[in-house]
Design an enzyme around this catalytic site. Structure first.
Site, PDB file in Angstrom:
ATOM      1  N   LYS A  50       2.257  -8.850 -14.190  1.00  0.00           N
ATOM      2  CA  LYS A  50       3.182  -7.952 -14.874  1.00  0.00           C
ATOM      3  C   LYS A  50       2.406  -6.931 -15.708  1.00  0.00           C
ATOM      4  O   LYS A  50       2.722  -5.744 -15.718  1.00  0.00           O
ATOM      5  CB  LYS A  50       4.147  -8.764 -15.755  1.00  0.00           C
ATOM      6  CG  LYS A  50       5.163  -9.551 -14.907  1.00  0.00           C
ATOM      7  CD  LYS A  50       5.868 -10.669 -15.655  1.00  0.00           C
ATOM      8  CE  LYS A  50       6.709 -11.478 -14.663  1.00  0.00           C
ATOM      9  NZ  LYS A  50       7.295 -12.691 -15.222  1.00  0.00           N
ATOM     10  N   GLN A  94       8.542 -15.594 -20.602  1.00  0.00           N
ATOM     11  CA  GLN A  94       8.225 -16.265 -19.342  1.00  0.00           C
ATOM     12  C   GLN A  94       8.774 -17.692 -19.362  1.00  0.00           C
ATOM     13  O   GLN A  94       8.605 -18.418 -20.338  1.00  0.00           O
ATOM     14  CB  GLN A  94       6.702 -16.271 -19.148  1.00  0.00           C
ATOM     15  CG  GLN A  94       6.230 -16.786 -17.812  1.00  0.00           C
ATOM     16  CD  GLN A  94       6.568 -15.874 -16.636  1.00  0.00           C
ATOM     17  OE1 GLN A  94       6.699 -14.665 -16.791  1.00  0.00           O
ATOM     18  NE2 GLN A  94       6.715 -16.459 -15.463  1.00  0.00           N
ATOM     19  N   ASP A 117      14.886  -9.001 -18.115  1.00  0.00           N
ATOM     20  CA  ASP A 117      14.992 -10.154 -17.208  1.00  0.00           C
ATOM     21  C   ASP A 117      16.439 -10.375 -16.756  1.00  0.00           C
ATOM     22  O   ASP A 117      16.681 -11.072 -15.775  1.00  0.00           O
ATOM     23  CB  ASP A 117      14.547 -11.416 -17.962  1.00  0.00           C
ATOM     24  CG  ASP A 117      13.295 -12.045 -17.386  1.00  0.00           C
ATOM     25  OD1 ASP A 117      12.972 -11.750 -16.223  1.00  0.00           O
ATOM     26  OD2 ASP A 117      12.665 -12.836 -18.104  1.00  0.00           O
TER      27      ASP A 117
HETATM   28  N1  GUN Z   1       9.325 -17.375 -14.236  1.00  0.00           N
HETATM   29  C1  GUN Z   1       9.393 -17.211 -12.889  1.00  0.00           C
HETATM   30  N2  GUN Z   1      10.056 -16.079 -12.580  1.00  0.00           N
HETATM   31  C2  GUN Z   1      10.410 -15.503 -13.744  1.00  0.00           C
HETATM   32  C3  GUN Z   1      11.109 -14.298 -14.087  1.00  0.00           C
HETATM   33  O1  GUN Z   1      11.564 -13.525 -13.235  1.00  0.00           O
HETATM   34  N3  GUN Z   1      11.253 -14.076 -15.405  1.00  0.00           N
HETATM   35  C4  GUN Z   1      10.781 -14.916 -16.362  1.00  0.00           C
HETATM   36  N4  GUN Z   1      11.006 -14.622 -17.624  1.00  0.00           N
HETATM   37  N5  GUN Z   1      10.134 -16.029 -16.096  1.00  0.00           N
HETATM   38  C5  GUN Z   1       9.940 -16.310 -14.775  1.00  0.00           C
END
Ligand code: GUN
Length: 292
Positions: A50, A94, A117
């Site tokens: 990211k 996350q 998200d």
């Molecule tokens: N963990 C796995 N995929 C995601 C996601 O799309 N967003 C977040 N915040 N955590 C994740």
């Protein structure tokens, strides 16, 4: 049968080119803050990707790392600070979080206008109601990828296997809504679905989002169906350079040479998730929630 590989990279490149052009035209510099609690190895990899995506687009990005034993008030205080920070337009916590922390409480503390998200109850409710808001990145990525490759879900029967709040349930909402990218008949399958193969093999499009390596095989997929594999599973492989490799939720036998089109793992929906996070972050900076 010749199967079309629905690679995510081509779609991501198109999304990124569009975002670069929009940043240049508007002068916006979107800012994303990612919070990582603990040292889950898969999460570390995702968080690094990211950050790299932000860097390649010229977005401002911050990663806040908290120890695995961080207390919830400390995490909530960090979220509150980022909610007030004008340089930050998107906040992502996350998941999974360590088990002593409530993901639901923390996600609900994020300002819905910065919830890139799409996990805040307000944004999930907006998706359910068909109102503008942030859509979770993985379901949005599935929808944008299918549209990019000209696969219209309208009038098709789609089986989604997996009912998570992150993927299966929001995707069911997206694909079944009225209008562009929607109008599908969706069957949401899960671990208590009797005779799963009978349900999924009756559908022209199968989305696997259950998180179990190579769980679906040819019995689950009609010949010529479109397969979207959302699974990213690490399995041990002594032959692989790091002793592990990534596999999806669908066995290879049900993909190339069997499906009419399929998303690869890696290089399919995982790539799309990050691309949609960048798009949502841009939309947050522009002051609006994104729609597919
Ligand atoms: N963990 C796995 N995929 C995601 C996601 O799309 N967003 C977040 N915040 N955590 C994740």
């Amino acid at each position: 049968m010749t199967s079309q590989c629905l690679a995510g990279a081509a779609v991501r490149d198109a999304v990124f080119a569009d975002l670069r052009a929009r940043c240049a035209a508007t002068g916006l510099r979107p800012g994303l803050a990612v919070i990582l609690v603990g040292d889950d190895p898969a999460s570390q990899v995702y968080v690094r990707s990211k950050g790299k995506a932000c860097e390649s687009l010229g977005f401002h990005s911050e990663t806040h790392r908290l120890p695995a034993d961080a207390a919830e008030p400390e995490l909530l205080a960090l979220v509150a600070r980022l909610n007030r920070d004008p340089a930050i337009h998107g906040i992502l916590v996350q998941v999974p979080l360590p088990s002593h922390l409530s993901a639901a409480r923390v996600q609900a503390a994020v300002d819905p206008a910065k919830d890139v998200d799409g996990f805040h109850p307000e944004n999930l409710g907006r998706l359910l109601a068909g109102a503008p808001g942030f859509v979770p990145c993985t379901p949005l990525g599935v929808s944008v990828l299918l549209a990019h490759y000209g696969i219209d879900v309208a009038g098709r029967h789609v089986a989604i296997v997996g009912r998570s709040v992150i993927v299966g349930r929001p995707l069911a909402m997206l694909l079944s809504r009225k209008g562009d990218g929607g109008d599908a008949t969706v069957t949401l399958c899960h671990s208590r679905t009797p005779d799963l193969a009978a349900v999924t093999s009756a559908c022209g499009i199968v989305v696997a989002a259950l998180g179990a390596p190579a769980f679906l095989d040819r019995r689950h997929v009609a010949r010529g169906a479109v397969v979207v594999d959302v699974g990213i599973n690490r399995i041990d492989d002594p032959e692989a350079p790091k002793g592990q490799r990534l596999v999806g939720d669908v066995a290879p036998e049900a993909l190339d040479g069997w499906a009419s089109a399929y998303t690869p793992v890696p290089g399919g929906i995982g790539v799309m998730t990050i691309a949609m996070l960048m798009r949502n972050t841009y939309e947050a900076a522009a002051g609006r929630g994104a729609r597919a």
